[in-house]
Design an enzyme around this catalytic site. Structure first.
Site, PDB file in Angstrom:
ATOM      1  CE  LYS A   1     -11.697   8.509 -18.452  1.00  0.00           C
ATOM      2  NZ  LYS A   1     -11.775   9.851 -17.859  1.00  0.00           N
TER       3      LYS A   1
ATOM      4  NE  ARG B   1      -2.721   0.567   3.413  1.00  0.00           N
ATOM      5  CZ  ARG B   1      -1.960   0.682   4.591  1.00  0.00           C
ATOM      6  NH1 ARG B   1      -1.291   1.577   4.703  1.00  0.00           N
ATOM      7  NH2 ARG B   1      -2.073  -0.110   5.486  1.00  0.00           N
TER       8      ARG B   1
ATOM      9  CE1 TYR C   1     -15.582  12.031 -16.329  1.00  0.00           C
ATOM     10  CE2 TYR C   1     -15.244  12.044 -14.080  1.00  0.00           C
ATOM     11  CZ  TYR C   1     -15.667  11.448 -15.291  1.00  0.00           C
ATOM     12  OH  TYR C   1     -15.733   9.886 -15.100  1.00  0.00           O
TER      13      TYR C   1
ATOM     14  CG  ASP D   1      -8.724  16.563 -14.890  1.00  0.00           C
ATOM     15  OD1 ASP D   1      -8.000  16.180 -15.714  1.00  0.00           O
ATOM     16  OD2 ASP D   1      -9.841  16.183 -14.406  1.00  0.00           O
TER      17      ASP D   1
HETATM   18  C1  LIG Z   1     -12.508  10.285 -16.671  1.00  0.00           C
HETATM   19  C2  LIG Z   1     -12.153  11.655 -15.984  1.00  0.00           C
HETATM   20  C3  LIG Z   1     -11.897  12.018 -14.657  1.00  0.00           C
HETATM   21  C4  LIG Z   1     -12.015  10.727 -13.462  1.00  0.00           C
HETATM   22  O1  LIG Z   1     -11.133   9.582 -13.767  1.00  0.00           O
HETATM   23  P1  LIG Z   1     -11.340   8.173 -13.585  1.00  0.00           P
HETATM   24  O2  LIG Z   1     -10.113   7.560 -13.687  1.00  0.00           O
HETATM   25  O3  LIG Z   1     -12.721   7.877 -14.423  1.00  0.00           O
HETATM   26  O4  LIG Z   1     -11.963   7.827 -12.152  1.00  0.00           O
HETATM   27  C5  LIG Z   1     -11.385  13.038 -14.102  1.00  0.00           C
HETATM   28  N1  LIG Z   1     -11.271  14.148 -15.161  1.00  0.00           N
HETATM   29  C6  LIG Z   1     -11.542  14.020 -16.225  1.00  0.00           C
HETATM   30  C7  LIG Z   1     -11.282  14.996 -17.317  1.00  0.00           C
HETATM   31  C8  LIG Z   1     -11.747  12.774 -16.917  1.00  0.00           C
HETATM   32  O5  LIG Z   1     -11.832  12.424 -18.361  1.00  0.00           O
END
Ligand SMILES: *Cc1c(COP(=O)(O)O)cnc(C)c1O
Length: 385
Positions: free
Chosen positions: A200, A51, A103, A175
């Site tokens: 992604k 962890r 998001y 982000d």
């Molecule tokens: C998908 C996404 C998230 C969340 O990520 P997860 O891996 O699905 O938890 C946050 N910000 C953006 C811009 C995203 O496309």
């Protein structure tokens, strides 16, 4: 060669990884282990419990830190778990100024989880960075930015936002999921924390759910690792291995995503049924100049609306496409299509989402790396049917 002197295409392949010392294996092994034998009390090789730290995850964390031009990386079980970690750095009474077009899951965790712990959120349009200052005060501890935003592809000026954050002693977190470090490095532009949904583009193959944070500052890093270890939303060795593999081709995948994105965006803009096309590469995009100054390309994410704004036009199109797959998520090698109002952004109240442009006929595309001619032909048959 020192990692920080490597160019991006070399870093993605070599940063943080080295042949396995025990066997010479060129690929980082999947250290599928929870614990590590200690020859005597207090003596170990840097790993005590998985962890806290695992060698496969560690290699990935170092790689991510390097490709974002940061010093410290941390991986989490999902993008949301990475966002959760940033918010846990705050205290009751603190305030956050956040993009309003973001998001859906980020809006949900802010509103339904952290608001009840006494953190106050201001969701605002940030296309003009100067407006951010109207919401700043001595309690503001964090500015949360997504750029390009999801799904409206708004561009927020990171340099200008970072200056405001500094002035008020607040952290700026960006982000960077849509742009990826291939196109944009927020830490170089003054941000304190970069967040990724690794799920992604970084993973890139739609086979892993993971999140990450990268920072430069030692104090922020200490908090990040304390929360990562205390709350335990860590990522598994197998998933870390898959993402290390995915990242090795990030630069060539992104190059193709950008090329295909441009071709698809231009096709849509020329189609008689299409009303608006949101893609930061168009000179007509409201913040194209800022996009040009902080990004090295414009990516493969595109949203568009239909003339007349009829929800049925959007719903029929997502049904008729054959190569584009109807699915949530983005950033994989295969092209996806989605309907934000009923899918990714369904958790945002209709009035809120329409204020930011997420209208009923809005369709979002994650343009993959297939042959662009086939992608355009697919959209053409769906739109002309
Ligand atoms: C998908 C996404 C998230 C969340 O990520 P997860 O891996 O699905 O938890 C946050 N910000 C953006 C811009 C995203 O496309």
């Amino acid at each position: 060669m020192e990692e920080r002197n490597m160019k991006f295409g070399t870093k993605v392949i070599h940063a943080g990884v080295h042949p396995d010392e025990a066997t010479g294996a060129i690929m980082t092994p999947i250290y599928q282990t929870s614990t590590y034998v200690q020859p005597e009390v207090g003596v170990h090789k840097g790993y005590e419990y998985s962890r806290t730290l695992n060698p496969t995850r560690h290699a990935l964390e170092k790689n991510l830190a390097a490709i974002e031009n940061g010093a410290f990386g941390a991986c989490f079980g999902s993008g949301m778990a990475a966002i959760d970690c940033v918010l846990k750095m705050l205290n009751p009474g603190d305030e956050v100024v956040s993009t309003n077009d973001l998001y859906g899951g980020t809006y949900r965790i802010f509103k339904t989880i952290f608001e009840k712990y006494g953190i106050k959120f201001h969701f605002i349009g940030m296309q003009d960075a100067a407006t951010i200052e109207n919401y700043m005060n001595e309690n503001t501890k964090l500015i949360w930015v997504e750029t390009p935003t999801n799904p409206m592809m708004n561009i927020i000026d990171i340099v200008a936002t970072a200056k405001i954050a500094k002035k008020y002693n607040a952290m700026l977190a960006v982000d960077n999921t849509f742009a990826t470090p291939y196109l944009q490095n927020p830490l170089d532009l003054g941000a304190d924390i970069v967040m990724h949904s690794v799920t992604k583009y970084l993973g890139g193959h739609s086979d892993v759910v993971m999140g990450a944070l990268v920072c430069k500052d030692e104090k922020i890093a200490a908090e990040m690792y304390r929360i990562q270890n205390s709350c335990g939303a860590v990522t598994a060795p197998m998933d870390s291995f898959l993402v290390l593999r995915g990242i090795k081709t990030l630069h060539i995948r992104m190059q193709r995503h950008c090329e295909n994105g441009e071709k698809v965006a231009k096709f849509l803009a020329s189609h008689p049924r299409v009303d608006k096309v949101y893609w930061p590469g168009f000179t007509t995009h409201a913040n194209h100049e800022i996009a040009k100054s902080q990004m090295r390309g414009f990516g493969g994410m595109i949203s568009f609306t239909f003339k007349g704004n009829d929800i049925n036009d959007a719903l029929e199109t997502v049904k008729k496409v054959k190569i584009f797959a109807l699915a949530e998520s983005l950033g994989g090698v295969e092209s996806l299509i989605g309907h934000p109002a009923t899918m990714t952004h369904a958790s945002i109240p209709k009035v809120e989402r329409e204020k930011s442009g997420v209208v009923d006929s809005l369709v979002r595309l994650s343009v993959g790396i297939e042959d662009a001619d086939d992608l355009i032909a697919d959209l053409e048959q769906a739109l002309n049917a």
